[in-house]
Each structure stands twice: as C-alpha cells, then as structure tokens.
Design an enzyme around this catalytic site. Structure first.
Site, short mmCIF file in Angstrom:
data_model
loop_
_atom_site.label_atom_id
_atom_site.label_comp_id
_atom_site.label_asym_id
_atom_site.label_seq_id
_atom_site.Cartn_x
_atom_site.Cartn_y
_atom_site.Cartn_z
CB SER A 10 50.09 -41.36 -28.63
OG SER A 10 50.85 -40.69 -27.15
CG HIS A 35 52.84 -43.11 -30.78
ND1 HIS A 35 54.04 -42.61 -31.71
CD2 HIS A 35 53.40 -41.16 -30.79
CE1 HIS A 35 54.79 -41.70 -32.02
NE2 HIS A 35 53.89 -40.77 -30.61
CG ASP A 37 54.40 -39.65 -27.79
OD1 ASP A 37 54.83 -38.96 -28.26
OD2 ASP A 37 53.22 -39.60 -27.74
CG MET A 39 57.59 -36.26 -23.88
SD MET A 39 56.54 -34.62 -23.80
CE MET A 39 55.53 -35.66 -24.61
CG HIS A 68 57.72 -39.42 -31.24
ND1 HIS A 68 56.79 -38.54 -31.40
CD2 HIS A 68 59.06 -38.77 -31.66
CE1 HIS A 68 57.22 -37.67 -31.67
NE2 HIS A 68 58.54 -38.12 -31.79
CG MET A 70 59.46 -35.98 -28.69
SD MET A 70 57.89 -35.90 -27.81
CE MET A 70 57.38 -37.76 -27.64
CG MET A 139 57.12 -33.43 -34.42
SD MET A 139 56.32 -34.87 -33.71
CE MET A 139 55.31 -34.13 -32.78
CG PHE A 145 53.27 -30.04 -23.31
CD1 PHE A 145 53.13 -29.92 -22.32
CD2 PHE A 145 54.30 -28.60 -24.12
CE1 PHE A 145 53.95 -29.81 -21.24
CE2 PHE A 145 54.94 -28.29 -23.50
CZ PHE A 145 55.14 -28.36 -21.73
N GLY A 146 50.29 -33.61 -24.87
CA GLY A 146 49.35 -33.45 -25.61
C GLY A 146 48.58 -32.53 -25.88
N GLY A 147 47.26 -32.84 -26.30
CA GLY A 147 46.38 -32.01 -26.44
C GLY A 147 46.81 -30.24 -27.28
CG ASP A 177 53.11 -37.69 -32.82
OD1 ASP A 177 51.62 -37.46 -32.64
OD2 ASP A 177 54.07 -37.81 -32.52
N GLY A 178 50.33 -35.17 -33.73
CA GLY A 178 50.28 -33.76 -32.51
C GLY A 178 48.96 -33.25 -33.23
N GLY A 179 47.87 -33.51 -32.60
CA GLY A 179 46.06 -32.59 -32.68
C GLY A 179 45.35 -33.52 -34.01
N GLY A 199 46.17 -38.71 -29.54
CA GLY A 199 46.78 -39.08 -28.37
C GLY A 199 44.96 -39.11 -27.46
C1 DX5 Z 1 53.67 -34.83 -28.31
C2 DX5 Z 1 53.65 -36.51 -28.86
C3 DX5 Z 1 52.31 -36.92 -29.58
C4 DX5 Z 1 51.45 -36.58 -28.42
C5 DX5 Z 1 50.64 -36.09 -29.47
O1 DX5 Z 1 54.64 -34.37 -28.15
O2 DX5 Z 1 55.19 -36.60 -29.21
O3 DX5 Z 1 52.57 -38.24 -29.88
O4 DX5 Z 1 51.32 -37.78 -27.61
O5 DX5 Z 1 48.58 -36.06 -28.83
P1 DX5 Z 1 47.46 -35.35 -29.26
O6 DX5 Z 1 47.31 -36.28 -30.42
O7 DX5 Z 1 46.80 -34.97 -28.36
O8 DX5 Z 1 47.75 -34.42 -29.42
ZN ZN Z 2 54.89 -38.52 -30.39
#
Ligand code: DX5
Ligand code: ZN
Length: 218
Positions: A10, A35, A37, A39, A68, A70, A139, A145-147, A177-179, A199
């Site tokens: 991402s 990917h 994202d 938002m 993606h 959102m 999800m 958010f990332g991380g 997707d996520g973490g 990400g």
């Molecule tokens: C979260 C996004 C993800 C994000 C993942 O809302 O949809 O795609 O970039 O980031 P990480 O891998 O850091 O959780």
């Molecule tokens: Zn995503």
C-alpha cells in the site's frame, strides 16, 4: 511459481515526496499489485489522496493498481478511477446500498471487482454477491489509517470467506488488508488468503523489497 500468494503493497505508507522512487522500488520487487487507498474523511476519519496521486502512481507503475475506495457513494467516482488507471476497484460493502449494481458497473468499466467488509461485517453478507466478485477483501483493521494492530478474528473470517467462495463456485480471490506483517502472513495464506496488502510493514522495513519477498513466500 504459485499464483496463490500475491502481495499488494500500500502506497499509503510510501514517501510522497519520493513517490516515483517508491513506485519504481515496487516495480523492481516481487510485488504483484500496487494498493492505492482512497479515503474521503466521511466513510473513514481520515483523508488520504485522490486522482492526481492515483494518476502519478499509474504513470510510473508497471504493475496493476489495486484501488481501495474507502469513500461514501463510490458509484460517483468509479469511472474516474477506472480512467485514472485502476486495474481493480474495491468498494466497501457498508458504503453501497445497491452493491449488485455497483459491482456490475465496475465490471463494465473493465476492472476487477472487489468488495471489502469491515471487521464488524459478517462474511455471510456476501452470500448473494460472491459469485459476481473477483476479490473479497477482508479488513483486518478498521479502515482509515496505516500502522494499526491486526485483528485476530480475521483468520476465522478468511476461512469463512474461502468456504463461501467454494460453496458458491465463485472464482474470487481473498485479500486481507490491515496490520499484515511477517508474523501473520503465513497464517493468513494458510487460512485461505490469496492477496496480502501491506503498508507500514513494507515501507518501515530496512529493505522494503526484501520484506515484500518475505511476505510473498511466508
Ligand atoms: C487501512 C488501509 C490499508 C492500509 C494498510 O485503512 O485500507 O490498506 O494502507 O496499512 P498497514 O499495512 O500499515 O496496516
Ligand atoms: Zn486498503
């Protein structure tokens, strides 16, 4: 080479001051998709970026853009993201009151059609749409958010999605997707995931391209 284990880094976690450099790194890595994202600050409590950044990604990427959305009312923007170069468009189930129509439009635009479900949405909500999908995105954090920390219930949902896809004779890939990181990647593939989005684990690594390889071969 198996087609089953794909990685979709991402660019939310990329260095936007050096986006071309980071995308070229992905081009030269084992990443399968890129990917993207989007938002809107309404569907999720954060704003990422829009068309100009997606277009820069398209200009430099040699790999398919996995977009993606959102955002609320994604139908308003499907055509523009397809024109911006999306190979796949994933909408959030929770943002789509007429999901079947939305999915048909994505396919008519020539894109891979994906539906994402938030951590609170059961896989069973996909029962009557899964046959039309190319991607089911589970999800593993609340989007925005990332991380963030990976939600452990995801393994169960991935297994349920795999079961649903088989039972309904769908060809959909399961994306998570996520973490996602090197500690959970192998277990996610084992549960039935086909595509892992990552990400922060990729871009915070001392060697992002080595991390991509580690995730792909986890
Ligand atoms: C979260 C996004 C993800 C994000 C993942 O809302 O949809 O795609 O970039 O980031 P990480 O891998 O850091 O959780
Ligand atoms: Zn995503």
């Amino acid at each position: 080479m198996t087609n089953d284990h794909l990685v979709s880094p991402s660019i939310l976690s990329a260095d936007f001051g050096n986006l071309q450099r980071d995308i070229e790194m992905l081009n030269n890595s084992e990443a399968d998709w890129i990917h993207v994202d989007i938002m809107d600050g309404v569907f999720v409590p954060n704003i990422s970026f829009g068309f100009p950044v997606a277009e820069v990604a398209k200009k430099h990427a040699t790999k398919p853009l996995d977009v993606h959305l959102m955002i609320v009312e994604p139908d308003r923007y499907l055509k523009r993201f397809a024109e911006a170069g999306a190979a796949g468009l994933t909408v959030q189930l929770e943002a789509c009151p007429n999901l079947h129509r939305t999915v048909q439009v994505i396919k008519e635009l020539g894109c891979r059609a994906g539906v994402a479900i938030n951590p609170h949405s059961p896989v069973s909500l996909l029962e009557d749409i899964v046959i039309d999908l190319d991607v089911v995105l589970v999800m593993s954090v609340n989007p925005g958010f990332g991380g963030q920390h990976f939600i452990e219930n995801t393994y169960k949902k991935v297994a349920e999605a795999k079961n649903l896809i088989e039972r309904r004779n769908s060809k959909a890939l399961i994306e998570v997707d996520g973490g996602v990181d090197k500690n959970n990647a192998g277990k996610l593939y084992a549960a039935g995931a086909n595509v892992l989005v990552a990400g922060s684990s990729v871009f915070a690594a001392s060697s992002p391209s080595e991390m991509i390889s580690m995730l792909k071969h986890a």
